[in-house]
Scaffold this motif. Structure first.
Motif, mmCIF file in Angstrom:
data_model
loop_
_atom_site.group_PDB
_atom_site.id
_atom_site.type_symbol
_atom_site.label_atom_id
_atom_site.label_comp_id
_atom_site.label_asym_id
_atom_site.label_seq_id
_atom_site.Cartn_x
_atom_site.Cartn_y
_atom_site.Cartn_z
ATOM 1 N N GLY A 197 58.995 -15.526 72.492
ATOM 2 C CA GLY A 197 58.565 -14.749 71.797
ATOM 3 C C GLY A 197 59.826 -13.806 70.914
ATOM 4 N N LYS A 211 63.269 -16.889 67.927
ATOM 5 C CA LYS A 211 64.326 -18.100 67.741
ATOM 6 C C LYS A 211 63.583 -19.154 66.878
ATOM 7 C CE LYS A 211 64.218 -19.086 71.979
ATOM 8 N NZ LYS A 211 63.158 -18.011 72.706
ATOM 9 N N SER A 212 62.483 -19.589 67.118
ATOM 10 C CA SER A 212 61.833 -20.582 66.153
ATOM 11 C C SER A 212 61.430 -20.160 64.832
ATOM 12 C CB SER A 212 60.468 -21.147 66.710
ATOM 13 O OG SER A 212 60.369 -21.542 68.133
ATOM 14 N N THR A 213 61.248 -18.603 64.747
ATOM 15 C CA THR A 213 60.841 -17.919 63.405
ATOM 16 C C THR A 213 62.158 -18.413 62.596
ATOM 17 O OG1 THR A 213 59.259 -16.808 64.274
ATOM 18 C CG2 THR A 213 60.151 -15.942 62.164
#
Ligand SMILES: Nc1ncnc2c1ncn2[C@@H]1O[C@H](COP(=O)(O)OP(=O)(O)OP(=O)(O)O)[C@@H](O)[C@H]1O
Length: 340
Positions: free
Chosen positions: A37, A40-42
């Protein structure tokens, strides 16, 4: 080259990314780390033009993803290997992507070979293991032979051979001058693969450092196990050491004294060559009985002194030492310390 500047992303009231600035340079594997959360992915999705930032910029080779000409040849990405449609064969899947990017069939065949899926090329993806899907995702990312690669957890599901293969592949892609941005929760693997680390927490930059500098900053130390931990700590501190209790995976284990029926061989010559100090009980020679001491086993992590100096101080202060081991801080420990 990837450049992220003052990037912020809000999902409603959730601040996924907050004023984040960093870059990933050609010729390097840049590790992208953060707790679950952390954002990173965002961030990766914004760099790839899949999400719109609330504010700030994310550029690939100086342009936003949507403005890149021939994007497949500039950037390749793997975000979620599980997303791939299962009905097609691996070959058909890659062929469709290649066709859309104006890339020939030869490249598809070459890549299936390179990622180790040549034998499964005609099988439906639905029957693939997670590791096979990861390999397919990596092949898709490499289709356009891009100069920039963005890979979110590419090692997930790979077996040890696969993980080593991936490490070699990513190192060689960087050595060819490509930019590799890589997220992974596998710390040991990250420490072996990345040249540089970007660590984020709650969407903010916490650390931007080369792997070597980061690990050097989190000092190595010497693990000392002693039944006279309190007395020894005092003596070591007086000699300038810093002492912390160490994580002790063997806590509760019975102590073993050198000489308790053991055979002792001289270890590799370290060049120290000291004579045993006067008063040394010669435990190695004496057939001493095992000592069970509930106080034995307190393990300390000592920084600021060498193992040899610690041994000498222990001896001078009459403290029994049951373990004395130089150790280096792992990336996992450094990461935990940074992010907590
Ligand atoms: N589409 C979305 N809608 C709402 N909130 C989202 C969305 N995507 C991510 N978030 C939230 O944004 C924050 C950052 O999530 P993100 O997936 O970017 O983190 P991460 O570092 O990749 O985590 P992980 O390591 O678990 O994959 C989290 O609080 C998450 O719940």
């Amino acid at each position: 080259m990837i450049e992220v500047t003052d990037l912020t992303k809000l999902y409603g009231s959730t601040r996924a990314v907050s004023g984040l600035t960093f870059d990933a340079k050609p010729g390097q594997v840049t590790g992208f780390l953060g707790q679950n959360g952390a954002g990173k992915s965002t961030t990766m999705r914004i760099i790839l033009g899949l999400h719109t930032p609330t504010s700030g910029k994310a550029l690939i080779n100086g342009l936003r993803k949507h403005d890149l000409r021939d994007p497949m040849r500039q950037v390749g990405a793997m975000l979620d290997a599980a997303e791939v449609q299962g009905g097609r064969s691996a070959f058909a899947h890659l062929q469709a992507l290649a066709y859309a990017g104006g890339i020939g069939r030869r490249r598809v065949v070459e890549l299936l070979e390179e990622v180790g899926l040549a034998g499964a090329a005609r099988r439906r993806i639905a029957g693939f293991s997670q590791g096979m899907r990861q390999r397919l995702g990596i092949a898709a990312a490499l289709l356009g032979d891009p100069g920039v690669l963005i890979l979110d957890e590419p090692a997930n599901g790979l077996d040890p051979d696969g993980i080593r293969w991936l490490r070699t592949l990513l190192r060689s892609l960087a050595a060819e001058g490509r930019t590799v941005l890589l997220s992974s929760h596998l710390m040991t693997e990250m420490s072996l693969t990345a040249d540089r680390l970007i660590i984020i927490g709650q969407g903010r930059l916490i650390e931007d450092a080369s792997m070597a500098d980061l690990l050097a900053r989190f000092q190595s130390g010497v693990l000392v196990r002693s039944s006279h931990a309190a007395r020894l700590s005092k003596a070591l501190e007086a000699a300038g050491a810093t002492i912390r209790p160490a994580h002790d995976p063997d806590a509760g284990e019975e102590p073993v004294l050198a000489g308790a029926g053991a055979t002792v061989h001289p270890a590799q010559d370290t060049g120290l060559g000291q004579e045993p100090a006067p008063g040394w009980p010669a435990a190695a020679e004496a057939n001493a009985r095992p000592v069970r001491d509930p106080g034995t086993g307190a393990q300390l992590l000592v920084t600021g002194l060498t193992a040899a100096a610690i041994g000498d101080i222990a001896l001078a202060n009459g403290c029994a030492v049951h373990e004395l081991m130089s150790r280096r801080t792992s990336l996992e420990e450094a990461f935990m310390e940074i992010t907590q």
